[in-house]
Design a protein around this motif. Structure first.
Motif, short mmCIF file in Angstrom:
data_model
loop_
_atom_site.label_atom_id
_atom_site.label_comp_id
_atom_site.label_asym_id
_atom_site.label_seq_id
_atom_site.Cartn_x
_atom_site.Cartn_y
_atom_site.Cartn_z
N PRO A 74 0.83 -1.21 0.00
CA PRO A 74 0.00 0.00 0.00
C PRO A 74 0.87 1.26 0.00
N HIS A 75 0.25 2.40 -0.30
CA HIS A 75 0.97 3.67 -0.21
C HIS A 75 0.19 4.63 0.68
N ALA A 76 0.73 5.82 0.87
CA ALA A 76 0.23 6.70 1.93
C ALA A 76 -0.86 7.66 1.43
N LEU A 119 -3.81 14.16 -0.32
CA LEU A 119 -2.84 13.78 -1.34
C LEU A 119 -2.34 12.36 -1.08
N HIS A 120 -1.87 11.72 -2.15
CA HIS A 120 -1.25 10.39 -2.02
C HIS A 120 0.27 10.54 -2.09
N SER A 121 0.98 9.62 -1.45
CA SER A 121 2.45 9.78 -1.37
C SER A 121 3.16 8.43 -1.40
N ALA A 130 -4.32 11.65 -10.02
CA ALA A 130 -3.09 11.55 -10.81
C ALA A 130 -2.08 10.58 -10.21
N CYS A 131 -2.48 9.85 -9.17
CA CYS A 131 -1.52 9.02 -8.42
C CYS A 131 -1.10 7.78 -9.23
N PRO A 132 0.18 7.65 -9.58
CA PRO A 132 0.64 6.50 -10.36
C PRO A 132 0.57 5.19 -9.57
N LEU A 133 0.64 5.28 -8.24
CA LEU A 133 0.59 4.05 -7.43
C LEU A 133 -0.83 3.49 -7.40
N CYS A 134 -1.86 4.36 -7.38
CA CYS A 134 -3.24 3.90 -7.50
C CYS A 134 -3.45 3.22 -8.85
N LYS A 135 -2.90 3.84 -9.91
CA LYS A 135 -3.04 3.27 -11.26
C LYS A 135 -2.40 1.89 -11.34
N GLN A 148 -2.95 0.05 -2.88
CA GLN A 148 -4.00 0.65 -2.07
C GLN A 148 -3.46 1.86 -1.31
N ALA A 149 -4.28 2.91 -1.19
CA ALA A 149 -3.88 4.10 -0.42
C ALA A 149 -4.44 3.99 0.99
N VAL A 150 -3.56 4.07 2.00
CA VAL A 150 -4.01 3.94 3.40
C VAL A 150 -3.44 5.07 4.25
#
Ligand SMILES: [Zn+2]
Length: 207
Positions: A25-27, A33-35, A184-189, A193-195
């Protein structure tokens, strides 16, 4: 910079950097915002022996400590209070902190004397916003009669900036961490998962 300190911060749980895979997962930040990284220096500053060691290590902050006489080491509440205390102990200076005062940061409990020299420290510089407020709070408390060293000592600089208002950011660790709008988050694409880091820390760091 020493990679061993980055490893040590990762082991302490204070720094997490995404490994680029969909499985991890990512932040999701408070801002929405996602990180691909997250820094929580509490995991370092809650360990006085670790802070003491990084301040004494030739590969750590020891060579970056000011050589001139410092009267005060000042951080911002709450994150940098104990770090300011530890640096002050090394420099045989006094330790203080700024705290919230409406939208500003003020030096409420400490009295600066004319001619004194102040070193500003931070645990982590993310945007630099609160550090700039701390600088302003000290300027107001000093009423033009104190000197603020043109250097800011910190554990982690993730702001991408080299200085704040003419004060050179001097970090133990310089980290490149990206943030994106959710859309625009490439990690979501990628399918990651964003957590929320603070409630999903163990999932993020994979322990
Ligand atoms: Zn995302």
């Amino acid at each position: 910079m020493s990679n061993s300190w980055l490893d040590e911060f990762k082991r302490a749980g204070a720094v997490w950097l995404h490994d680029g895979t969909a499985q991890r997962p990512h932040a999701l930040l408070t801002s929405g915002l996602h990180s691909d990284g997250f820094v929580n220096c509490t995991y370092v500053t809650q360990r006085p022996a670790l802070v003491s060691r990084l301040l004494r290590d030739a590969q750590g902050l020891a060579p970056k400590l000011p050589k001139t006489k410092i009267d005060w080491v000042i951080g911002s509440a709450f994150g940098a209070i104990t770090f300011a205390h530890a640096v002050a102990e090394r420099l045989e200076a006094r330790a203080g902190f700024t705290e919230k005062d409406g939208d500003a940061m003020a030096l409420k409990r400490f009295e600066l004397a004319p001619g004194e020299t102040i070193l500003v420290v931070e645990d982590v510089i993310s945007t630099g916003g609160s550090t700039l407020k701390t600088l302003e709070g000290i300027r107001q408390a000093g009423a033009g009669k104190v000197t603020v060293l043109p250097q800011i000592l910190c554990l982690v600089n993730r702001s991408g900036r080299a200085d704040l208002d003419g004060h050179a950011i001097t970090p133990l660790l310089e980290l490149k961490i990206n943030t994106w709008d959710a859309a625009a988050c490439p990690l979501c694409k990628l399918g990651s998962q964003a957590v929320r880091p603070k409630t999903h820390w163990k999932e993020l760091v994979g322990s």
